[in-house]
Scaffold this motif. Structure first.
Motif, PDB file in Angstrom:
ATOM      1  N   ARG A 208       0.855  -1.186   0.000  1.00  0.00           N
ATOM      2  CA  ARG A 208       0.000   0.000   0.000  1.00  0.00           C
ATOM      3  C   ARG A 208       0.885   1.228   0.000  1.00  0.00           C
ATOM      4  NH1 ARG A 208      -2.534  -3.915   2.588  1.00  0.00           N
ATOM      5  NH2 ARG A 208      -1.046  -3.708   4.271  1.00  0.00           N
ATOM      6  N   GLU A 209       0.300   2.359  -0.436  1.00  0.00           N
ATOM      7  CA  GLU A 209       1.104   3.568  -0.596  1.00  0.00           C
ATOM      8  C   GLU A 209       1.771   3.977   0.721  1.00  0.00           C
ATOM      9  OE1 GLU A 209      -1.111   6.754  -2.269  1.00  0.00           O
ATOM     10  OE2 GLU A 209       0.641   8.072  -2.386  1.00  0.00           O
ATOM     11  N   ARG A 210       1.019   3.813   1.814  1.00  0.00           N
ATOM     12  CA  ARG A 210       1.532   4.263   3.096  1.00  0.00           C
ATOM     13  C   ARG A 210       2.799   3.506   3.503  1.00  0.00           C
ATOM     14  NH1 ARG A 210      -1.951   5.194   8.425  1.00  0.00           N
ATOM     15  NH2 ARG A 210      -1.781   2.950   8.473  1.00  0.00           N
ATOM     16  N   ALA A 211       2.787   2.191   3.209  1.00  0.00           N
ATOM     17  CA  ALA A 211       3.949   1.359   3.535  1.00  0.00           C
ATOM     18  C   ALA A 211       5.163   1.828   2.750  1.00  0.00           C
ATOM     19  CB  ALA A 211       3.648  -0.105   3.227  1.00  0.00           C
ATOM     20  N   ALA A 212       4.959   2.122   1.457  1.00  0.00           N
ATOM     21  CA  ALA A 212       6.069   2.542   0.601  1.00  0.00           C
ATOM     22  C   ALA A 212       6.570   3.925   1.033  1.00  0.00           C
ATOM     23  CB  ALA A 212       5.614   2.552  -0.852  1.00  0.00           C
ATOM     24  N   HIS A 213       5.636   4.777   1.442  1.00  0.00           N
ATOM     25  CA  HIS A 213       5.974   6.141   1.841  1.00  0.00           C
ATOM     26  C   HIS A 213       6.876   6.169   3.079  1.00  0.00           C
ATOM     27  CE1 HIS A 213       5.403  10.458   1.871  1.00  0.00           C
ATOM     28  NE2 HIS A 213       5.289  10.372   3.176  1.00  0.00           N
TER      29      HIS A 213
ATOM     30  N   GLU B 247       7.061 -18.548  -3.545  1.00  0.00           N
ATOM     31  CA  GLU B 247       7.119 -17.087  -3.726  1.00  0.00           C
ATOM     32  C   GLU B 247       6.413 -16.702  -5.001  1.00  0.00           C
ATOM     33  OE1 GLU B 247      10.332 -14.282  -3.052  1.00  0.00           O
ATOM     34  OE2 GLU B 247      11.472 -15.961  -2.260  1.00  0.00           O
ATOM     35  N   GLY B 248       5.974 -15.470  -5.049  1.00  0.00           N
ATOM     36  CA  GLY B 248       5.366 -14.942  -6.269  1.00  0.00           C
ATOM     37  C   GLY B 248       3.913 -15.329  -6.401  1.00  0.00           C
ATOM     38  N   CYS B 249       3.252 -14.736  -7.407  1.00  0.00           N
ATOM     39  CA  CYS B 249       1.821 -14.964  -7.557  1.00  0.00           C
ATOM     40  C   CYS B 249       1.432 -14.818  -9.022  1.00  0.00           C
ATOM     41  CB  CYS B 249       1.068 -13.956  -6.697  1.00  0.00           C
ATOM     42  SG  CYS B 249      -0.711 -14.200  -6.786  1.00  0.00           S
ATOM     43  N   ASP B 250       0.586 -15.742  -9.479  1.00  0.00           N
ATOM     44  CA  ASP B 250       0.094 -15.689 -10.862  1.00  0.00           C
ATOM     45  C   ASP B 250      -1.374 -15.286 -10.918  1.00  0.00           C
ATOM     46  OD1 ASP B 250       2.559 -16.688 -11.555  1.00  0.00           O
ATOM     47  OD2 ASP B 250       1.877 -18.744 -11.877  1.00  0.00           O
ATOM     48  N   LYS B 251      -1.941 -14.820  -9.794  1.00  0.00           N
ATOM     49  CA  LYS B 251      -3.385 -14.581  -9.755  1.00  0.00           C
ATOM     50  C   LYS B 251      -3.779 -13.209 -10.320  1.00  0.00           C
ATOM     51  CE  LYS B 251      -5.089 -18.311  -7.603  1.00  0.00           C
ATOM     52  NZ  LYS B 251      -3.907 -19.180  -7.746  1.00  0.00           N
ATOM     53  N   PHE B 252      -2.920 -12.221 -10.190  1.00  0.00           N
ATOM     54  CA  PHE B 252      -3.187 -10.890 -10.732  1.00  0.00           C
ATOM     55  C   PHE B 252      -4.528 -10.298 -10.288  1.00  0.00           C
ATOM     56  CE2 PHE B 252       0.152 -12.521 -13.448  1.00  0.00           C
ATOM     57  CZ  PHE B 252       0.975 -11.410 -13.603  1.00  0.00           C
ATOM     58  N   CYS B 253      -4.757 -10.229  -8.983  1.00  0.00           N
ATOM     59  CA  CYS B 253      -5.885  -9.449  -8.483  1.00  0.00           C
ATOM     60  C   CYS B 253      -5.646  -8.006  -8.943  1.00  0.00           C
ATOM     61  CB  CYS B 253      -5.945  -9.516  -6.960  1.00  0.00           C
ATOM     62  SG  CYS B 253      -6.259 -11.195  -6.377  1.00  0.00           S
ATOM     63  N   ALA B 254      -6.721  -7.321  -9.310  1.00  0.00           N
ATOM     64  CA  ALA B 254      -6.574  -6.037 -10.009  1.00  0.00           C
ATOM     65  C   ALA B 254      -5.926  -4.939  -9.160  1.00  0.00           C
ATOM     66  CB  ALA B 254      -7.945  -5.569 -10.482  1.00  0.00           C
ATOM     67  N   PHE B 255      -5.918  -5.129  -7.805  1.00  0.00           N
ATOM     68  CA  PHE B 255      -5.396  -4.083  -6.916  1.00  0.00           C
ATOM     69  C   PHE B 255      -3.950  -4.327  -6.503  1.00  0.00           C
ATOM     70  CE2 PHE B 255      -7.839  -7.332  -4.647  1.00  0.00           C
ATOM     71  CZ  PHE B 255      -6.845  -7.904  -3.870  1.00  0.00           C
ATOM     72  N   CYS B 256      -3.389  -5.485  -6.830  1.00  0.00           N
ATOM     73  CA  CYS B 256      -2.210  -5.968  -6.108  1.00  0.00           C
ATOM     74  C   CYS B 256      -0.900  -5.878  -6.897  1.00  0.00           C
ATOM     75  CB  CYS B 256      -2.461  -7.412  -5.689  1.00  0.00           C
ATOM     76  SG  CYS B 256      -1.153  -8.081  -4.659  1.00  0.00           S
ATOM     77  N   VAL B 257       0.149  -5.418  -6.213  1.00  0.00           N
ATOM     78  CA  VAL B 257       1.469  -5.279  -6.854  1.00  0.00           C
ATOM     79  C   VAL B 257       2.309  -6.554  -6.808  1.00  0.00           C
ATOM     80  CG1 VAL B 257       1.853  -2.797  -6.605  1.00  0.00           C
ATOM     81  CG2 VAL B 257       2.369  -4.328  -4.682  1.00  0.00           C
TER      82      VAL B 257
END
Ligand code: 5AD
Ligand code: SF4
Length: 450
Positions: free
Chosen positions: A50-55, A160-170
């Protein structure tokens, strides 16, 4: 002696990665220190979810730049490293915004830390490759004393990693495609941990139940891996996180019924309760499919404690959509849950959607959702009062004569006992439920009576 301070943000996989980086640096003669003040090397292991974590990272880096300057004036060098998911996502941009950073290293290359640190001595370095090579095969084994110091509960990343590609997720972008560690490598790690006294393992992966690791006789599932881990002498508790509803197969559900070591606790994020929003999120399941899955899991293990993640204010979420989320929560009654305001992330499809929800609406929804979850959590904890459960003692308690541990349902417990020690499995009568912890006392173990 050189000292390293590692600060991990975000998920448990970052905690695991932080320990692995400490192991790699341990081989180079570094010892860990709990504060940045006396560290020669300061490493921020970052989160981009989330933006806050990155900030937060940039705020912290500003402070560390000042520390580095002060020390330089005293003739002392400090090396500043940014690792983890912000490093992966932003790369060289980090050093542009904060030139005091010596090295930027992604989550897939930390086995190369010593070489990269040597390089960084003669100029700033960025390494955010997602190499196909197996970093796990290049990591040193921690010494028994180091394992012991970290406690009797340990994390083991298996996927590790993810192939699901939820629309919100990095995550599919920062951690890359799904990768499962080979069975033999995982078992060797668990055996080494158990030999040093670890009893409780949490198997980690961004999409852990999609595990499909190379076994001695073809590809193994997570359920099969857990059956094998349950055979490792000394391992008394097994958990796994985080799972996707689509990958909860029959074999895995059956493991909750058949394996006593598999704890009656499951973190199974649903994110939202409205089918329209679930579809827009690209979650690949409906809310009824989730409900039916929960029913099946409860048939296999009736006492299971369930946990979830929720996002409020996903683009386009109406009041009616949000009510559906509350209805799902009321139906399932989670023992605990994490909930977040939607945060648009660069590069994800949802960030491009037109109908972003105002912050005030998100605040109000989050507040209502958290109040409901909290009511259920307190209910779940209070229902333990008067029951006798097995506690695994993990550390000294808050006060003398107290020990702290966990129930099989992941609840923190403080028990009064003068006779027990860390690592004991104690039957305890739960006498009281506080807001964040249960309190009880040890009782005789009939199963151990001669
Ligand atoms: N905004 C808010 N929450 C998010 N999560 C993932 N991406 C975002 C985002 N862009 C939450 C999800 C996930 C948890 C780890 O973080 O609920 O399950
Ligand atoms: Fe992100 Fe969805 Fe993958 Fe979880 S399953 S890591 S939320 S893309």
């Amino acid at each position: 002696m050189k000292k390293v301070h590692i600060k991990s943000y975000g998920c448990q996989m970052n905690v695991y990665d932080g320990q692995r980086m400490a192991d790699v640096l341990g081989q180079e003669g570094y010892v860990e220190t709990a504060t940045p003040d006396d560290a020669d090397l300061i490493l921020l292991n970052t989160c981009h979810i989330r933006e806050r974590a990155a900030h937060k990272v940039y705020t912290e880096l500003g402070k560390l730049r000042d520390l580095k300057r002060e020390r330089k004036a005293q003739g002392r060098e400090t090396t500043l490293v940014v690792a983890g998911c912000v490093a992966q996502a932003e790369g060289a941009e980090i050093q542009r915004r904060q030139p005091a950073v010596d090295l930027v290293i992604g989550p897939q290359t930390y086995h190369r830390l010593p070489a990269l640190l040597a390089q960084a001595r003669s100029g700033r370095v960025v390494d955010t490759e997602l190499p196909p090579e197996d970093k796990f095969g290049h990591l040193p084994a921690p010494k028994p004393a180091v394992i012991l110091a970290r406690g009797i509960s340990a994390f083991v990343t298996v996927q590790e990693g993810c192939d699901k590609f939820c629309a919100f997720c990095v995550v599919p972008y920062t951690r890359g495609a799904e990768f499962s560690r080979p069975v033999a490598q995982v078992i060797a790690e668990v055996e080494r941990l158990a030999e040093s006294g670890v009893q409780d393992v949490s198997l980690l992966g961004q999409n852990v139940n999609a595990y499909h690791g190379k076994g001695p006789d073809g590809v193994w599932t997570l359920a099969r891996l857990m059956h094998r881990i349950a055979e490792v002498p000394g391992i008394t508790r097994i958990r796994y996180t985080t799972s996707h509803p689509r990958d909860m197969d029959e074999e895995l559900i059956a493991a909750h019924r058949d394996l006593p070591q598999v704890m009656p606790f499951l973190h199974l994020p649903v994110q939202a309760g409205s089918d329209r929003i679930l579809a827009a999120m690209n979650r690949k399941h409906t809310s009824d499919e989730y409900r039916r899955l929960i029913d099946k899991i409860r048939m296999a293990r009736p006492d299971i404690a369930l946990s979830s993640d929720f996002i409020v204010g996903f683009p386009g979420e109406s009041d009616a959509d949000f009510e559906e989320t509350l209805r799902l929560i009321a139906d399932v009654r989670f023992a605990s849950a994490y909930s977040f305001k939607y945060s648009p992330r660069p590069g994800t499809p949802a960030a491009e959607l037109a109908e972003q929800i105002p912050l005030a609406v998100m605040d109000e929804r989050l507040h209502r959702l958290q109040a409901l979850v909290e009511e259920h959590r307190q209910g779940f904890n209070h229902a333990m009062v008067g029951r006798t459960v097995e506690i695994l003692i993990e550390r000294a308690g808050r006060h003398p004569g107290q020990l702290a541990g966990k129930t099989p349902y992941m609840q923190a417990v403080q028990i009064e006992s003068a006779t027990h020690r860390i690592g004991d499995r104690v039957l305890a009568l739960i006498e009281r439920a506080g807001s964040n912890s249960l309190f009880g006392r040890a009782v005789e173990r009939p199963d151990l009576a001669a």
